[in-house]
Design an enzyme around this catalytic site. Structure first.
Site, short mmCIF file in Angstrom:
data_model
loop_
_atom_site.label_atom_id
_atom_site.label_comp_id
_atom_site.label_asym_id
_atom_site.label_seq_id
_atom_site.Cartn_x
_atom_site.Cartn_y
_atom_site.Cartn_z
N GLY A 31 0.82 -1.21 0.00
CA GLY A 31 0.00 0.00 0.00
C GLY A 31 0.85 1.26 0.00
N SER A 32 0.20 2.39 0.28
CA SER A 32 0.87 3.69 0.14
C SER A 32 1.44 4.21 1.46
CB SER A 32 -0.12 4.70 -0.44
OG SER A 32 -1.20 4.86 0.48
N ALA A 88 -3.68 -0.60 6.39
CA ALA A 88 -5.04 -1.15 6.48
C ALA A 88 -6.00 -0.18 5.81
CB ALA A 88 -5.45 -1.35 7.94
N LYS A 99 -8.69 -5.20 5.25
CA LYS A 99 -7.49 -5.09 4.42
C LYS A 99 -7.78 -5.72 3.06
CE LYS A 99 -3.39 -5.90 6.00
NZ LYS A 99 -2.96 -4.74 5.19
N GLU A 108 -0.43 -10.77 2.83
CA GLU A 108 -0.40 -9.93 4.03
C GLU A 108 -0.85 -10.71 5.25
OE1 GLU A 108 -3.01 -6.84 2.67
OE2 GLU A 108 -1.34 -5.51 2.17
N LYS A 126 -8.42 6.06 8.41
CA LYS A 126 -8.69 4.63 8.64
C LYS A 126 -9.10 4.36 10.08
CE LYS A 126 -6.62 4.52 4.53
NZ LYS A 126 -5.89 3.35 4.15
O1 DER Z 1 -4.62 -3.61 0.78
C1 DER Z 1 -4.14 -3.44 1.91
O2 DER Z 1 -4.54 -4.04 2.95
C2 DER Z 1 -3.03 -2.44 2.03
O3 DER Z 1 -2.43 -2.59 3.27
C3 DER Z 1 -3.62 -1.05 1.78
O4 DER Z 1 -5.01 -1.09 1.75
C4 DER Z 1 -3.22 -0.05 2.82
O5 DER Z 1 -3.80 1.19 2.47
P1 DER Z 1 -2.88 2.48 2.30
O6 DER Z 1 -2.49 2.53 0.85
O7 DER Z 1 -3.74 3.61 2.72
O8 DER Z 1 -1.67 2.30 3.18
#
Ligand code: DER
Length: 238
Positions: A31-32, A88, A99, A108, A126
């Protein structure tokens, strides 16, 4: 932006508290937000990182490790992980997570479960009370392509009539559905608030459906969740 700086805040605080010199086998999520996790780990220095192995949760995660010139490891070789840090899509008051927004939730969950300590890092969007309140796209479900049509019907009957197969969107992406790093499809299944108040029961029901590979509900897995706030503070749930 406020969101980006809050991701960085959460990631830095979590790394500073949970990635200690004695931690050698480290799971890196997707993720970001996790790029800031890797950034902060690199800043701990070559001396410390030279003796560590970093396990990825997908292609993007692997690229972070490789581009960060950190040692890439395989969970086959290191099935017992010291710490896994991951993002998350939403975290409730009991640290249950949605997730799979990034369609990486099978690997994950493997690395989250295999870790002594599993830590979630996220921006303030979140930080929730009941799952489904902010992340409205539905529970991500990784499914075997062979099974998806009947499975989608079964998910509709389970209580998610608006569940859909996740399609690649927009010009220049891909015709057809999203395909995960494991060659599977993803169904996004929204459920009503009452159902989402007991995510563990929902997880068990979904997991029993034939063709389900993994469900993007991480129940009772995280030891702590770090949320960066727009005002520069960090909220910790544990
Ligand atoms: O897909 C997931 O679970 C990733 O961890 C992602 O959803 C996390 O989100 P982010 O890009 O806001 O960190």
């Amino acid at each position: 932006s406020k969101v980006e700086s809050s991701k960085r805040l959460a990631a830095y605080e979590a790394v500073d508290r949970h990635i200690l010199p004695e931690h050698k086998i480290i799971g890196i999520g997707s993720g970001s937000t996790v790029p800031y996790v890797v950034e902060r780990i690199i800043a701990q220095g070559e001396e410390l990182n030279h003796d560590r192995v970093f396990l990825p949760t997908g292609f993007q995660s692997k690229e972070l490790i490789v581009n960060g010139r950190l040692r890439l490891g395989d969970v086959d070789q290191y099935p017992n992980i010291d710490v896994t840090i991951d993002g998350a899509d939403e975290v409730d008051h009991d640290l249950n997570c949605i997730k799979g927004g990034g369609a990486c939730h099978l690997r994950e969950k493997v690395l989250a479960e295999a870790a002594q300590t599993f830590i979630v890092v996220a921006d303030y969007r979140k930080n929730s009370d009941v799952l489904g309140t902010t992340y409205k796209q539905g529970v991500p479900i990784e499914v075997a392509p062979f099974a998806y049509a009947k499975l989608l019907q079964n998910v509709h009957h389970l209580g998610s009539p608006t569940a859909t197969l996740r399609m690649a969107k927009g010009a220049g992406t891909k015709a057809g559905p999203i395909v995960t790093d494991n060659g599977n499809f993803v169904i996004d299944a929204p459920f009503d608030e009452q159902t989402m108040k007991d995510p563990y029961s929902l997880l068990k029901k979904i997991k029993m459906l034939t063709g389900v590979v993994e469900v993007g509900l991480f129940c009772g897995m995280a030891q702590a969740a770090y949320f960066g706030n727009a005002d520069g503070t960090v909220t910790i749930k544990w």
